[in-house]
Write a protein that holds these residues in place. Structure first.
Motif, short mmCIF file in Angstrom:
data_model
loop_
_atom_site.label_atom_id
_atom_site.label_comp_id
_atom_site.label_asym_id
_atom_site.label_seq_id
_atom_site.Cartn_x
_atom_site.Cartn_y
_atom_site.Cartn_z
N MET A 1 0.83 -1.21 0.00
CA MET A 1 0.00 0.00 0.00
C MET A 1 0.86 1.26 0.00
O MET A 1 0.60 2.22 -0.69
CB MET A 1 -0.93 -0.01 1.22
CG MET A 1 -1.83 1.23 1.31
SD MET A 1 -2.98 1.37 -0.07
CE MET A 1 -4.10 0.03 0.35
N ALA A 2 1.95 1.23 0.82
CA ALA A 2 2.81 2.39 0.91
C ALA A 2 3.48 2.68 -0.43
O ALA A 2 3.59 3.84 -0.84
CB ALA A 2 3.86 2.18 1.99
N ALA A 3 3.91 1.62 -1.13
CA ALA A 3 4.55 1.80 -2.43
C ALA A 3 3.56 2.38 -3.44
O ALA A 3 3.90 3.24 -4.24
CB ALA A 3 5.11 0.48 -2.93
N GLY A 4 2.31 1.88 -3.40
CA GLY A 4 1.29 2.40 -4.31
C GLY A 4 0.99 3.86 -4.03
O GLY A 4 0.81 4.65 -4.97
N THR A 5 0.93 4.22 -2.76
CA THR A 5 0.68 5.61 -2.39
C THR A 5 1.80 6.51 -2.88
O THR A 5 1.56 7.61 -3.38
CB THR A 5 0.53 5.75 -0.86
OG1 THR A 5 -0.55 4.91 -0.42
CG2 THR A 5 0.25 7.19 -0.47
N ARG A 6 3.04 6.03 -2.73
CA ARG A 6 4.18 6.83 -3.21
C ARG A 6 4.13 7.03 -4.71
O ARG A 6 4.46 8.11 -5.21
CB ARG A 6 5.49 6.15 -2.80
CG ARG A 6 5.86 6.32 -1.34
CD ARG A 6 7.31 5.96 -1.09
NE ARG A 6 7.57 4.55 -1.40
CZ ARG A 6 7.45 3.57 -0.52
NH1 ARG A 6 7.06 3.84 0.72
NH2 ARG A 6 7.72 2.32 -0.85
N ARG A 7 3.70 6.00 -5.44
CA ARG A 7 3.62 6.13 -6.90
C ARG A 7 2.55 7.15 -7.29
O ARG A 7 2.75 7.95 -8.20
CB ARG A 7 3.32 4.76 -7.53
CG ARG A 7 4.53 3.85 -7.61
CD ARG A 7 4.28 2.70 -8.57
NE ARG A 7 3.23 1.81 -8.07
CZ ARG A 7 3.45 0.75 -7.30
NH1 ARG A 7 4.68 0.46 -6.91
NH2 ARG A 7 2.44 -0.01 -6.92
#
Length: 303
Positions: A1-7
């Motif tokens: 989720m954190a990686a998706g939010t960063r993207r």
């Protein structure tokens, strides 16, 4: 989720050239002056007709009263002075304060002008991107025409917002067609919408099309498909992106020729996609007589 939010955040707040902000500011500033003088000029004419005031939602939230002649004159002057400050503020020797104060004055006066103007009649969706644009560009800080390709997120966020709302103008038009056609786009593209529009706005050009039902339906299909495909500009690069932008500009040229509808406030917002920051370097190389080099495709990746 954190990686998706960063993207998602990196896409919404990209690093884009700061110099491009100065060029886009200038383009929008010129358009706002033309707008209040020749297109959305109702604000300056409604001081004596308060009974016609029907505030749009944002005007209601701000508790705006009917416009007065004095208020319209102040806004008119503020838009012109703010636009001049933005045009001059992109020059290297002009103090940054001129750009900052001028941008704030320009944004405030133009947004109020638009809110008042559209509270007396037709709400024109071609003003969405430019109204958002003059507001978000206030946050971009100092930018110069000759600033080169130096990039940061402070410049990237307002440019991205202009890009997003420019595309939403077209994609939202598809949604509006869906709603007003009773939940069926097929009904809209197979109807006589363009025939009705040509009859309502006759001219020497559309007179040649109005009796050709099949052609008109093809044009309707083409318009809807182009508008529905508008989000694809965010995945295109280089020549393909340039071709896509040219397609939308050609679409507006056609609507102007056929219906007299210009959409210039939206057209000018396509400037947020254009790498204006390369223009000073290109001009210097041309003046210096340097041989013209063909840019590599990789160099066009951020177009």
């Amino acid at each position: 989720m954190a990686a998706g939010t960063r993207r998602v955040l990196s896409w919404l707040v990209p690093e884009l050239p700061r110099a491009r902000v100065a060029w886009v500011r200038a383009a929008l500033a010129v358009m706002t002056v033309l707008d209040v003088r020749f297109f959305l000029n109702a604000t300056g004419d409604r001081g004596g007709t308060p009974e016609l005031f029907q505030p749009v939602v944002l005007a209601q939230w701000l508790h705006l009263p009917p416009v007065t002649d004095a208020a319209a004159q102040v806004l008119f002057l503020g838009i012109h002075l703010g636009a001049l400050a933005l045009l001059l503020g992109g020059l290297a020797r002009v103090p940054a304060a001129v750009q900052h104060v001028g941008g704030a004055v320009h944004a405030l006066t133009y947004v109020l002008w638009v809110l008042w103007g559209m509270s007396y009649g037709y709400v024109s969706h071609d003003h969405m991107a430019i109204t958002i644009g003059v507001l978000v560009l206030v946050t971009a800080g100092t930018s110069r025409y000759g600033g080169g390709a130096a990039s940061d997120s402070t410049a990237g966020w307002p440019l991205r917002m202009i890009q997003v709302f420019t595309v939403l103008t077209y994609f939202g038009s598809v949604l509006a067609k869906y709603v007003f056609s009773g939940g069926s786009l097929l009904r809209w593209v197979s109807s006589g919408t363009l025939a009705w529009a040509f009859i309502r706005r006759p001219n020497a050009v559309n007179a040649h099309f109005v009796t050709h039902a099949v052609l008109l339906r093809c044009l309707q299909w083409g318009a809807v498909l182009l508008e529905a495909a508008s989000p694809l500009v965010f995945v295109l690069r280089g020549r393909w992106l340039a071709l896509a932008i040219a397609s939308f500009l050609s679409f507006h040229l056609a609507t102007f020729a056929l219906l007299g509808i210009h959409f210039l406030p939206t057209v000018v917002c396509w400037s947020a996609f254009v790498p204006w920051e390369r223009l000073p370097g290109w001009w210097r190389s041309r003046r210096a007589g340097a041989p013209r080099q063909r840019p590599r495709v990789a160099e066009l990746s951020n177009f």
